[in-house]
Design a protein around this motif. Structure first.
Motif, PDB file in Angstrom:
ATOM      1  N   VAL A 154      28.847 130.525  65.222  1.00 48.35           N
ATOM      2  CA  VAL A 154      28.631 131.281  63.987  1.00 48.35           C
ATOM      3  C   VAL A 154      28.137 130.400  62.842  1.00 48.35           C
ATOM      4  CG1 VAL A 154      29.672 132.836  62.315  1.00 48.35           C
ATOM      5  CG2 VAL A 154      30.474 132.847  64.671  1.00 48.35           C
ATOM      6  N   GLY A 155      28.923 129.331  62.564  1.00 48.57           N
ATOM      7  CA  GLY A 155      28.642 128.505  61.387  1.00 48.57           C
ATOM      8  C   GLY A 155      27.236 127.950  61.395  1.00 48.57           C
ATOM      9  N   SER A 156      26.868 127.316  62.495  1.00 46.06           N
ATOM     10  CA  SER A 156      25.556 126.672  62.504  1.00 46.06           C
ATOM     11  C   SER A 156      24.428 127.705  62.512  1.00 46.06           C
ATOM     12  CB  SER A 156      25.431 125.716  63.695  1.00 46.06           C
ATOM     13  OG  SER A 156      26.063 126.244  64.819  1.00 46.06           O
ATOM     14  N   THR A 157      24.671 128.895  63.068  1.00 45.59           N
ATOM     15  CA  THR A 157      23.651 129.939  63.008  1.00 45.59           C
ATOM     16  C   THR A 157      23.394 130.352  61.561  1.00 45.59           C
ATOM     17  OG1 THR A 157      24.529 130.747  65.096  1.00 45.59           O
ATOM     18  CG2 THR A 157      22.952 132.155  63.957  1.00 45.59           C
ATOM     19  N   ILE A 158      24.482 130.564  60.818  1.00 45.08           N
ATOM     20  CA  ILE A 158      24.336 130.958  59.410  1.00 45.08           C
ATOM     21  C   ILE A 158      23.582 129.886  58.642  1.00 45.08           C
ATOM     22  CG2 ILE A 158      25.576 131.400  57.258  1.00 45.08           C
ATOM     23  CD1 ILE A 158      27.817 132.621  58.902  1.00 45.08           C
ATOM     24  N   VAL A 159      23.992 128.643  58.836  1.00 42.88           N
ATOM     25  CA  VAL A 159      23.349 127.562  58.099  1.00 42.88           C
ATOM     26  C   VAL A 159      21.876 127.451  58.493  1.00 42.88           C
ATOM     27  CG1 VAL A 159      23.323 125.083  57.681  1.00 42.88           C
ATOM     28  CG2 VAL A 159      25.485 126.304  57.723  1.00 42.88           C
ATOM     29  N   ALA A 160      21.586 127.637  59.778  1.00 50.72           N
ATOM     30  CA  ALA A 160      20.188 127.577  60.218  1.00 50.72           C
ATOM     31  C   ALA A 160      19.359 128.645  59.511  1.00 50.72           C
ATOM     32  CB  ALA A 160      20.107 127.761  61.730  1.00 50.72           C
ATOM     33  N   ILE A 161      19.927 129.850  59.391  1.00 49.33           N
ATOM     34  CA  ILE A 161      19.204 130.914  58.676  1.00 49.33           C
ATOM     35  C   ILE A 161      18.998 130.521  57.214  1.00 49.33           C
ATOM     36  CG2 ILE A 161      19.382 133.293  57.824  1.00 49.33           C
ATOM     37  CD1 ILE A 161      20.634 134.053  60.446  1.00 49.33           C
ATOM     38  N   ASP A 162      20.047 129.970  56.590  1.00 46.44           N
ATOM     39  CA  ASP A 162      19.924 129.528  55.191  1.00 46.44           C
ATOM     40  C   ASP A 162      18.810 128.490  55.029  1.00 46.44           C
ATOM     41  OD1 ASP A 162      21.856 131.210  54.263  1.00 46.44           O
ATOM     42  OD2 ASP A 162      23.461 129.716  54.218  1.00 46.44           O
ATOM     43  N   VAL A 163      18.713 127.598  55.996  1.00 45.21           N
ATOM     44  CA  VAL A 163      17.668 126.565  55.921  1.00 45.21           C
ATOM     45  C   VAL A 163      16.279 127.212  56.031  1.00 45.21           C
ATOM     46  CG1 VAL A 163      16.692 124.514  57.025  1.00 45.21           C
ATOM     47  CG2 VAL A 163      19.171 124.776  56.867  1.00 45.21           C
ATOM     48  N   LEU A 164      16.149 128.153  56.964  1.00 43.19           N
ATOM     49  CA  LEU A 164      14.866 128.859  57.108  1.00 43.19           C
ATOM     50  C   LEU A 164      14.493 129.565  55.818  1.00 43.19           C
ATOM     51  CD1 LEU A 164      14.965 130.471  60.665  1.00 43.19           C
ATOM     52  CD2 LEU A 164      13.491 128.634  59.804  1.00 43.19           C
ATOM     53  N   VAL A 165      15.469 130.266  55.238  1.00 43.50           N
ATOM     54  CA  VAL A 165      15.215 130.984  53.982  1.00 43.50           C
ATOM     55  C   VAL A 165      14.754 130.012  52.907  1.00 43.50           C
ATOM     56  CG1 VAL A 165      16.292 132.279  52.105  1.00 43.50           C
ATOM     57  CG2 VAL A 165      16.796 132.867  54.466  1.00 43.50           C
ATOM     58  N   PHE A 166      15.383 128.822  52.897  1.00 45.30           N
ATOM     59  CA  PHE A 166      14.979 127.830  51.900  1.00 45.30           C
ATOM     60  C   PHE A 166      13.493 127.505  52.031  1.00 45.30           C
ATOM     61  CE2 PHE A 166      14.052 123.412  50.842  1.00 45.30           C
ATOM     62  CZ  PHE A 166      14.352 123.421  49.499  1.00 45.30           C
ATOM     63  N   PHE A 167      13.024 127.301  53.276  1.00 42.54           N
ATOM     64  CA  PHE A 167      11.612 126.954  53.450  1.00 42.54           C
ATOM     65  C   PHE A 167      10.705 128.100  53.026  1.00 42.54           C
ATOM     66  CE2 PHE A 167      13.187 123.458  56.101  1.00 42.54           C
ATOM     67  CZ  PHE A 167      12.487 122.443  55.470  1.00 42.54           C
ATOM     68  N   VAL A 168      11.117 129.328  53.347  1.00 36.56           N
ATOM     69  CA  VAL A 168      10.333 130.488  52.913  1.00 36.56           C
ATOM     70  C   VAL A 168      10.215 130.506  51.387  1.00 36.56           C
ATOM     71  CG1 VAL A 168      10.268 133.006  52.800  1.00 36.56           C
ATOM     72  CG2 VAL A 168      10.925 131.869  54.927  1.00 36.56           C
ATOM     73  N   PHE A 169      11.330 130.315  50.711  1.00 33.45           N
ATOM     74  CA  PHE A 169      11.320 130.355  49.242  1.00 33.45           C
ATOM     75  C   PHE A 169      10.558 129.179  48.658  1.00 33.45           C
ATOM     76  CE2 PHE A 169      14.043 133.663  47.332  1.00 33.45           C
ATOM     77  CZ  PHE A 169      14.369 134.331  48.489  1.00 33.45           C
ATOM     78  N   TRP A 170      10.662 128.049  49.348  1.00 30.62           N
ATOM     79  CA  TRP A 170       9.948 126.865  48.883  1.00 30.62           C
ATOM     80  C   TRP A 170       8.438 127.135  48.905  1.00 30.62           C
ATOM     81  CZ3 TRP A 170       6.998 123.091  51.770  1.00 30.62           C
ATOM     82  CH2 TRP A 170       6.683 121.947  51.018  1.00 30.62           C
ATOM     83  N   ILE A 171       7.996 127.765  50.018  1.00 27.56           N
ATOM     84  CA  ILE A 171       6.562 128.084  50.136  1.00 27.56           C
ATOM     85  C   ILE A 171       6.167 129.109  49.071  1.00 27.56           C
ATOM     86  CG2 ILE A 171       4.839 129.193  51.618  1.00 27.56           C
ATOM     87  CD1 ILE A 171       6.415 127.923  54.004  1.00 27.56           C
ATOM     88  N   ILE A 172       6.990 130.142  48.891  1.00 22.95           N
ATOM     89  CA  ILE A 172       6.684 131.149  47.867  1.00 22.95           C
ATOM     90  C   ILE A 172       6.551 130.472  46.500  1.00 22.95           C
ATOM     91  CG2 ILE A 172       7.538 133.177  46.621  1.00 22.95           C
ATOM     92  CD1 ILE A 172       8.964 134.023  49.175  1.00 22.95           C
ATOM     93  N   GLY A 173       7.516 129.589  46.210  1.00 23.73           N
ATOM     94  CA  GLY A 173       7.496 128.880  44.927  1.00 23.73           C
ATOM     95  C   GLY A 173       6.225 128.059  44.778  1.00 23.73           C
ATOM     96  N   ARG A 174       5.811 127.404  45.869  1.00 26.51           N
ATOM     97  CA  ARG A 174       4.618 126.578  45.863  1.00 26.51           C
ATOM     98  C   ARG A 174       3.358 127.408  45.605  1.00 26.51           C
ATOM     99  NH1 ARG A 174       3.929 121.560  47.696  1.00 26.51           N
ATOM    100  NH2 ARG A 174       4.635 120.181  46.133  1.00 26.51           N
ATOM    101  N   VAL A 175       3.265 128.540  46.340  1.00 18.24           N
ATOM    102  CA  VAL A 175       2.089 129.399  46.240  1.00 18.24           C
ATOM    103  C   VAL A 175       1.958 129.946  44.820  1.00 18.24           C
ATOM    104  CG1 VAL A 175       1.080 131.580  46.997  1.00 18.24           C
ATOM    105  CG2 VAL A 175       2.082 130.012  48.668  1.00 18.24           C
ATOM    106  N   ARG A 176       3.106 130.343  44.252  1.00 19.65           N
ATOM    107  CA  ARG A 176       3.074 130.877  42.899  1.00 19.65           C
ATOM    108  C   ARG A 176       2.756 129.808  41.859  1.00 19.65           C
ATOM    109  NH1 ARG A 176       8.004 134.560  41.138  1.00 19.65           N
ATOM    110  NH2 ARG A 176       7.832 136.327  42.555  1.00 19.65           N
ATOM    111  N   GLY A 177       2.919 128.566  42.254  1.00 16.97           N
ATOM    112  CA  GLY A 177       2.652 127.470  41.335  1.00 16.97           C
ATOM    113  C   GLY A 177       3.841 127.218  40.488  1.00 16.97           C
TER     114      GLY A 177
END
Lengths: 279, 279
Positions: free
Chosen positions: B256-279
């Motif tokens: 459970v724990g590592s699955t949740i954290v893995a999802i959180d990490v993925l979400v971080f990269f998605v948001f990082w890219i969104i932030g980058r694209v938006r400038g």
């Protein structure tokens, strides 16, 4: 904590009167027998070399470090905790996700609390024994008696007014970390305005600003001063201090306090001005 | 059987429902103070405290207490206060102190667990304490109630002190200057962190707690601009991560724990890219 170091008076002549105060940390005196006063509408520049005690003076005026000796009186309805403080920026703030409005609104964080204290003081005015009792209250209970978790409508209006006064209404929803240095200082100045009715305390307000932003900020502060706010500005920038302030407090072993004109004539002033000119 | 029927089947079992409710609540609590922790450079305190909690759990299991919380919670809160108090004047500086405390607690915890084994499967016990493994699926009803109560306390404290926490995080000097008891609020923040860590041990285990606290806040900070929107977004991200993580781990039999954290990490990269694209 903050309220105990200051003696509130009914005087209308001065906002702050510092008499024979010794400043320092942990019983180590830094500066002895300091006396000066700030009257309504004054613009006082505090100058002096690094390590002379400028930051200790700020902490003392804010009521965070009690003076080792001497008295600080407040007048004109002012009390401790109602100084509009503009601190130096910290690293944390450069990466802080907060909107301009949120930051300015936080200037109102003590407002309701201040109102509360006034009531208390009024209640106990005639009976000194009650004052003693009030002081006995624990930190926790005083926290809860003053605890107002949310901002009121008046606070929000106050924040809006301060933002407009600083000419940053168009930035109100912007993120603080995306603003230029000059804009950030205006935001923090607006926050300081929310916290005070009559006096600003500015700690090196132009640090890190480009020349244009520096001039703009000095003009803005001068306007606030002309509109009736007293200003205490701690500064490295002697030239501007001499140009804008009407009183100078030069902190060193034999400190100087007087009008800017008197300072120019004084030995300590001339020496310091020459030294700065050589830099 | 399609996926939804499988999920429906799982949710007909109380343990699965408990896991979902508790997991989501813990994730929500953990995300709230993320911004404060990241910006106040407290993230390592969270990490250190989680190791202390590991040591405390070892003590509890050696003492064969019916409920771990009785000993884990006080020890963790106490260490949080100690770490914070020692921050400024300590002989051993902040980082080193945290490192000492955390590895010390880890070592003693493991030692205790080996010297006084409480079950035949020591490495299983240690692994589940460190990584949470399946402990969220084996919650007793009493654990659920304790988690619920603690989550409510954390949520209530956060809502009530939201404005003060913001003020103290953004600018401690200013907050103190207007009479806000910054040290007291720092203490409050430390206590809340300690509670969150003890809670989150159930969900992700002691090694992964920091991830639960930090990732949602960091993700939200890439895209959102105000403190309020960042806080709300990180709460939503965290709840989303916990919900999908728990369901995913049920369906595919992952920890459970590592699955949740893995999802959180993925979400971080998605948001990082969104932030980058938006400038």
């Amino acid at each position: 904590m903050a309220a105990t170091t200051f003696i509130k008076t009914d005087s209308k002549d001065f906002l702050l009167r510092v008499t024979n105060v010794t400043l320092g940390y942990d019983r180590m005196p830094l500066l002895k027998d300091l006396s000066f006063e700030v009257r309504p509408g004054d613009y006082l520049a505090v100058v002096g070399e690094n390590g002379s005690g400028k930051s200790t003076l700020i902490k003392t005026l804010l009521g965070l470090t009690p003076p080792l000796d001497g008295t600080i009186e407040t007048g004109c309805g002012m009390s401790a905790g109602t100084i509009g403080y503009l601190p130096q920026q910290t690293d944390i703030q450069r990466d802080f996700p907060a909107s301009v409005f949120e930051i300015v609104l936080s200037g109102c964080q003590a407002h309701c609390a201040a109102g509360h204290t006034h009531e208390h003081e009024h209640d106990h005015d005639h009976d000194p024994s009650h004052e003693h009792e009030a002081k006995k209250k624990t930190v926790l209970s005083s926290l809860f008696s003053k605890f107002h978790p949310f901002y009121h409508k008046e606070d929000k209006q106050r924040a809006k007014d301060a933002i407009e006064r600083m000419g940053i209404a168009s930035l109100s929803k912007r993120c603080y970390r995306e603003l230029s240095g000059g804009q950030q200082q205006r935001v923090l100045l607006a926050r300081a305005l929310c916290a005070t009715e009559n006096i600003l305390l500015l700690d090196e307000p132009v640090t890190g600003l480009d020349p244009k932003a520096t001039t703009d900020l000095y003009e803005l502060i001068a306007d606030l001063n002309k509109a009736g706010l007293s200003v205490i500005m701690v500064s490295h920038d002697l030239t501007s201090a001499l140009a804008y302030a009407d009183h100078i407090l030069h902190i060193s072993e034999n400190y100087f306090f007087g009008t800017t004109e008197e300072y120019r004539q004084s030995a300590i002033g001339q020496q310091f001005i020459q030294m700065e000119a050589l830099k | 059987m399609n996926i939804f029927e499988t999920i429906g089947l799982y949710l007909s079992y109380p343990f699965a429902r408990y896991a979902l409710i508790v997991g989501v609540l813990i994730a929500l609590c953990a995300s709230l103070l993320g911004v404060t922790l990241v910006l106040k450079r407290f993230s390592f305190i969270g990490d250190g405290l989680s190791h202390v909690a590991f040591g405390a759990i070892a003590i509890a299991s050696v003492l064969k207490l019916s409920n771990n919380m009785l000993i884990v919670l006080p020890i963790t809160i106490l260490s949080a206060i100690l770490l914070l108090k020692s921050g400024r004047k300590a002989i051993i500086k902040g980082d080193a102190m945290i490192a000492m405390l955390s590895v010390g607690a880890l070592a003693f915890g493991y030692l205790l667990m080996n010297v006084f084994p409480s079950s035949s499967n020591i490495s299983g016990d240690v692994c589940s304490t460190l990584f949470g493994s399946f402990s969220i699926l084996t919650l007793k009803q009493s654990d659920v109630w304790i988690c619920l109560a603690l989550s409510v306390i954390v949520l209530a404290a956060f809502v009530l002190f939201y404005n003060k926490i913001f003020a103290v995080t953004f600018d401690e000097s200013f907050a103190q200057a207007v009479g806000t008891k910054a040290q007291l609020y720092n203490l409050l923040i430390a206590v809340i962190i300690a509670i969150i860590i003890v809670l989150a041990m159930n969900l992700v285990g002691s090694l992964l707690i920091s991830a639960l606290v930090i990732f949602p806040a960091l993700s939200a900070m890439r895209v959102f601009k105000s403190f309020r929107s960042v806080t709300i977004a990180s709460a939503l991200i965290s709840v989303f991560g916990a919900l999908f993580g728990i369901l995913f781990s049920m369906l595919f039999d992952t920890p459970v724990g590592s699955t949740i954290v893995a999802i959180d990490v993925l979400v971080f990269f998605v948001f990082w890219i969104i932030g980058r694209v938006r400038g």
